[in-house]
Design an enzyme around this catalytic site. Sequence first.
Site, short mmCIF file in Angstrom:
data_model
loop_
_atom_site.label_atom_id
_atom_site.label_comp_id
_atom_site.label_asym_id
_atom_site.label_seq_id
_atom_site.Cartn_x
_atom_site.Cartn_y
_atom_site.Cartn_z
N LYS A 84 0.86 -1.19 0.00
CA LYS A 84 0.00 0.00 0.00
C LYS A 84 0.90 1.24 0.00
O LYS A 84 1.77 1.38 0.88
CB LYS A 84 -0.84 -0.03 1.28
C1 E4P Z 1 -8.31 1.62 3.71
O1 E4P Z 1 -7.54 0.82 3.21
C2 E4P Z 1 -8.13 2.25 5.03
O2 E4P Z 1 -7.48 1.33 5.87
C3 E4P Z 1 -9.42 2.58 5.72
O3 E4P Z 1 -10.54 2.18 4.98
C4 E4P Z 1 -9.49 3.96 6.28
O4 E4P Z 1 -10.73 4.15 6.90
P1 E4P Z 1 -11.02 5.29 7.98
O5 E4P Z 1 -11.30 6.57 7.25
O6 E4P Z 1 -12.24 4.80 8.71
O7 E4P Z 1 -9.80 5.37 8.86
#
Ligand code: E4P
Length: 219
Positions: A84
């Site tokens: 990522k």
């Molecule tokens: C995506 O890969 C992220 O880990 C996640 O969906 C972020 O979500 P949040 O805005 O609830 O922290």
Amino acid sequence: MIFFLDTANLDELREAASWGVVSGVTTNPSLVAREGKVDFGSHIRAVTEIVDGPVSVEVLSMETGPMIEEARSLVPISPNVVIKIPMTPAGMGAVKVLSSEGVAVNVTLIFTPQQALLAAAAGAAYVSPFVGRLDDIGEDGVGVVGDIAQVFSMQDIGTKVLAASIRHPAHVVQCALAGADVATVPFKVLKQLFHHPLTDKGIEKFLADWEGYNKNHGR
Ligand code: E4P
């Protein structure tokens, strides 16, 4: 649209995996930090052993070279590791190199179709638009997912749209209707998706009727 679980918690992963609907996992530094003191590599390996599917693991470096090195150290953890990388110019430089080496990359922190196009141009396997965080600032998170899905479809771009930052069950349906390939959902939201009061009531009635039938027939 398939489901990924957005968590680094092993208990949540084990329970959700047993429900048969989870095809992958996304983690991020905040989610791993929530797990307390863990050995990062071993923890990610444990995640990959629970869910048989792509597991996104985020790099923490901010420059292209160090991002690539970090990614190369994470890839051997499991063939299911997806790297990522945040949507920055340095990040896209890393995506270009890693994708040319056959590494699957998920570009995270996507908030516009323009950013999604850049990530796809660099060779990303997934783009992650953050629906809830856009809604939080008064923008239309689902609308951005729909625009990205439409542009990718029109342009015949194979990068998958992974709807992230999902906050409630309605987001899930809206993202599916908008054309997302994947929704990564927190454990709490995944659990909510199963429930409907009429399902519970229906089960109760079926069981009660069956019990009555057995009593009436002396069983
Ligand atoms: C995506 O890969 C992220 O880990 C996640 O969906 C972020 O979500 P949040 O805005 O609830 O922290």
